[in-house]
Design a protein around this motif. Structure first.
Motif, PDB file in Angstrom:
ATOM      1  N   ALA A  48      62.720  39.463  16.436  1.00  0.00           N
ATOM      2  CA  ALA A  48      63.599  39.445  14.932  1.00  0.00           C
ATOM      3  C   ALA A  48      64.693  40.166  15.385  1.00  0.00           C
ATOM      4  O   ALA A  48      65.848  39.990  15.113  1.00  0.00           O
ATOM      5  N   LEU A  49      64.690  41.461  16.068  1.00  0.00           N
ATOM      6  CA  LEU A  49      65.618  42.317  16.471  1.00  0.00           C
ATOM      7  C   LEU A  49      66.936  41.674  17.164  1.00  0.00           C
ATOM      8  O   LEU A  49      67.824  41.728  16.912  1.00  0.00           O
ATOM      9  N   TYR A  50      65.981  41.085  18.239  1.00  0.00           N
ATOM     10  CA  TYR A  50      67.035  40.498  19.372  1.00  0.00           C
ATOM     11  C   TYR A  50      67.781  39.284  18.730  1.00  0.00           C
ATOM     12  O   TYR A  50      69.013  39.351  18.690  1.00  0.00           O
ATOM     13  N   LEU A  51      67.140  38.533  17.987  1.00  0.00           N
ATOM     14  CA  LEU A  51      67.839  37.298  17.195  1.00  0.00           C
ATOM     15  C   LEU A  51      68.582  37.903  16.307  1.00  0.00           C
ATOM     16  O   LEU A  51      69.983  37.380  16.468  1.00  0.00           O
ATOM     17  N   LYS A  52      68.635  39.024  15.514  1.00  0.00           N
ATOM     18  CA  LYS A  52      69.586  39.271  14.658  1.00  0.00           C
ATOM     19  C   LYS A  52      70.904  39.924  15.264  1.00  0.00           C
ATOM     20  O   LYS A  52      71.929  39.601  14.885  1.00  0.00           O
ATOM     21  N   SER A  53      70.437  40.347  16.473  1.00  0.00           N
ATOM     22  CA  SER A  53      71.652  40.836  17.481  1.00  0.00           C
ATOM     23  C   SER A  53      72.358  40.002  18.248  1.00  0.00           C
ATOM     24  O   SER A  53      73.240  40.164  18.855  1.00  0.00           O
ATOM     25  N   GLY A  54      72.176  38.744  17.994  1.00  0.00           N
ATOM     26  CA  GLY A  54      72.761  37.377  18.694  1.00  0.00           C
ATOM     27  C   GLY A  54      72.057  36.994  19.861  1.00  0.00           C
ATOM     28  O   GLY A  54      72.866  35.995  20.493  1.00  0.00           O
ATOM     29  N   PHE A  55      71.200  37.417  20.248  1.00  0.00           N
ATOM     30  CA  PHE A  55      70.437  36.802  21.537  1.00  0.00           C
ATOM     31  C   PHE A  55      69.674  35.531  21.151  1.00  0.00           C
ATOM     32  O   PHE A  55      69.307  35.347  20.010  1.00  0.00           O
ATOM     33  N   GLU A  56      69.809  34.896  22.242  1.00  0.00           N
ATOM     34  CA  GLU A  56      69.005  33.469  21.923  1.00  0.00           C
ATOM     35  C   GLU A  56      67.945  33.232  23.439  1.00  0.00           C
ATOM     36  O   GLU A  56      68.064  33.643  24.323  1.00  0.00           O
ATOM     37  N   PHE A  57      67.095  32.389  22.776  1.00  0.00           N
ATOM     38  CA  PHE A  57      66.000  32.086  23.894  1.00  0.00           C
ATOM     39  C   PHE A  57      66.521  31.249  25.023  1.00  0.00           C
ATOM     40  O   PHE A  57      67.264  30.346  24.685  1.00  0.00           O
ATOM     41  N   THR A  58      65.941  31.466  26.193  1.00  0.00           N
ATOM     42  CA  THR A  58      66.051  30.531  27.263  1.00  0.00           C
ATOM     43  C   THR A  58      64.845  29.742  27.356  1.00  0.00           C
ATOM     44  O   THR A  58      63.973  30.208  26.768  1.00  0.00           O
ATOM     45  N   ASN A  59      64.684  29.180  28.493  1.00  0.00           N
ATOM     46  CA  ASN A  59      63.438  28.271  28.698  1.00  0.00           C
ATOM     47  C   ASN A  59      62.610  29.264  29.572  1.00  0.00           C
ATOM     48  O   ASN A  59      61.453  28.455  29.996  1.00  0.00           O
ATOM     49  N   ASN A  60      62.776  30.208  30.149  1.00  0.00           N
ATOM     50  CA  ASN A  60      61.917  31.000  30.892  1.00  0.00           C
ATOM     51  C   ASN A  60      60.718  31.749  30.110  1.00  0.00           C
ATOM     52  O   ASN A  60      61.333  32.509  29.283  1.00  0.00           O
ATOM     53  N   VAL A  61      59.643  31.569  30.633  1.00  0.00           N
ATOM     54  CA  VAL A  61      58.471  32.253  30.043  1.00  0.00           C
ATOM     55  C   VAL A  61      57.476  32.762  31.536  1.00  0.00           C
ATOM     56  O   VAL A  61      57.443  32.007  32.275  1.00  0.00           O
ATOM     57  N   LYS A  62      57.056  34.089  31.062  1.00  0.00           N
ATOM     58  CA  LYS A  62      56.202  34.572  32.124  1.00  0.00           C
ATOM     59  C   LYS A  62      55.126  35.072  31.542  1.00  0.00           C
ATOM     60  O   LYS A  62      54.746  35.392  30.484  1.00  0.00           O
ATOM     61  N   HIS A  63      53.790  35.058  32.355  1.00  0.00           N
ATOM     62  CA  HIS A  63      52.722  35.830  32.050  1.00  0.00           C
ATOM     63  C   HIS A  63      52.674  37.102  32.600  1.00  0.00           C
ATOM     64  O   HIS A  63      52.775  37.576  33.822  1.00  0.00           O
ATOM     65  N   VAL A  64      52.044  38.254  31.860  1.00  0.00           N
ATOM     66  CA  VAL A  64      52.277  39.457  32.193  1.00  0.00           C
ATOM     67  C   VAL A  64      50.715  40.069  32.509  1.00  0.00           C
ATOM     68  O   VAL A  64      50.053  39.870  31.514  1.00  0.00           O
ATOM     69  N   GLU A  65      50.179  40.319  33.561  1.00  0.00           N
ATOM     70  CA  GLU A  65      48.947  40.774  33.832  1.00  0.00           C
ATOM     71  C   GLU A  65      48.836  42.076  33.470  1.00  0.00           C
ATOM     72  O   GLU A  65      49.648  43.175  34.148  1.00  0.00           O
ATOM     73  N   SER A  66      48.057  42.673  32.744  1.00  0.00           N
ATOM     74  CA  SER A  66      48.140  43.930  32.402  1.00  0.00           C
ATOM     75  C   SER A  66      46.528  44.484  31.620  1.00  0.00           C
ATOM     76  O   SER A  66      45.798  43.428  31.784  1.00  0.00           O
ATOM     77  N   ALA A  67      46.514  45.608  31.390  1.00  0.00           N
ATOM     78  CA  ALA A  67      44.982  45.784  30.586  1.00  0.00           C
ATOM     79  C   ALA A  67      44.695  44.729  29.357  1.00  0.00           C
ATOM     80  O   ALA A  67      43.672  44.279  29.350  1.00  0.00           O
ATOM     81  N   THR A  68      45.728  44.455  28.843  1.00  0.00           N
ATOM     82  CA  THR A  68      45.719  43.459  27.895  1.00  0.00           C
ATOM     83  C   THR A  68      47.064  42.612  28.223  1.00  0.00           C
ATOM     84  O   THR A  68      48.117  42.523  27.794  1.00  0.00           O
ATOM     85  N   PRO A  69      46.499  41.293  28.794  1.00  0.00           N
ATOM     86  CA  PRO A  69      47.507  40.348  29.365  1.00  0.00           C
ATOM     87  C   PRO A  69      48.201  39.792  28.083  1.00  0.00           C
ATOM     88  O   PRO A  69      47.956  39.616  27.216  1.00  0.00           O
TER      89      PRO A  69
END
Length: 162
Positions: free
Chosen positions: A131-152
């Motif tokens: 919500a913060l980023y959208l309010k600031s004018g950011f738009e989604f690209t088509n790039n998505v990644k999976h992050v491996e961490s203690a809680t992926p």
């Protein structure tokens, strides 16, 4: 409330704030607080140097104490672009506009660098960040990644044309 950039001598503060962010919002970062805590002081000195030049790190102070951070990064793959990283606001201070102020500081920094675009990765399951980023004018690209961490978790890229 005061926003300022860090200086070269503040490596202990950079370490302290990063570990606080990782403890407070582990679902938003790939690194864990334990991993960061285990890094040698030489890592933090080098990290702080890079966050003064060529990158930047802003923090917000409330009553003289740091309550939030953000990084402005030169995109290593696209030199005419910047990246936002490490946005964190102490959970006791969220909802007061601190994230918006920090984000705008990085946007202004990116404009001063004459970047054409600024990008970031947002955790898909953190609606307040999106919500913060959208309010600031950011738009989604088509790039998505999976992050491996203690809680992926999954992250999605957003960008703002400057």
């Amino acid at each position: 409330m005061k926003i300022r950039s860090i200086n070269r001598e503040e490596h202990a503060l950079v370490r302290e704030l990063r570990i606080a962010a990782l403890r407070d919002a582990p679902e938003s970062f790939a690194e864990s607080a334990d991993e960061a805590s285990a890094r040698p002081i030489s890592y933090w000195i080098e990290q702080t140097e890079s966050l003064v030049d060529p990158h930047i790190m802003f923090l917000v102070e409330v009553d003289g104490k740091p309550r939030g951070t953000i990084y402005g990064l030169v995109d290593q793959q696209h030199k005419a672009s910047g990246r936002v990283g490490g946005l964190w606001v102490d959970s006791a201070y969220r909802g007061q506009g601190i994230g918006y102020l920090l984000l705008n500081a990085v946007i202004q920094w990116a404009r001063s660098k004459k970047f054409s675009t600024i990008r970031l990765w947002v955790p898909i399951e953190v609606p307040a960040a999106k919500a913060l980023y959208l309010k600031s004018g950011f738009e989604f690209t088509n790039n998505v990644k999976h992050v491996e961490s203690a809680t992926p978790f999954d992250i999605r890229e957003m960008q703002l044309l400057l």
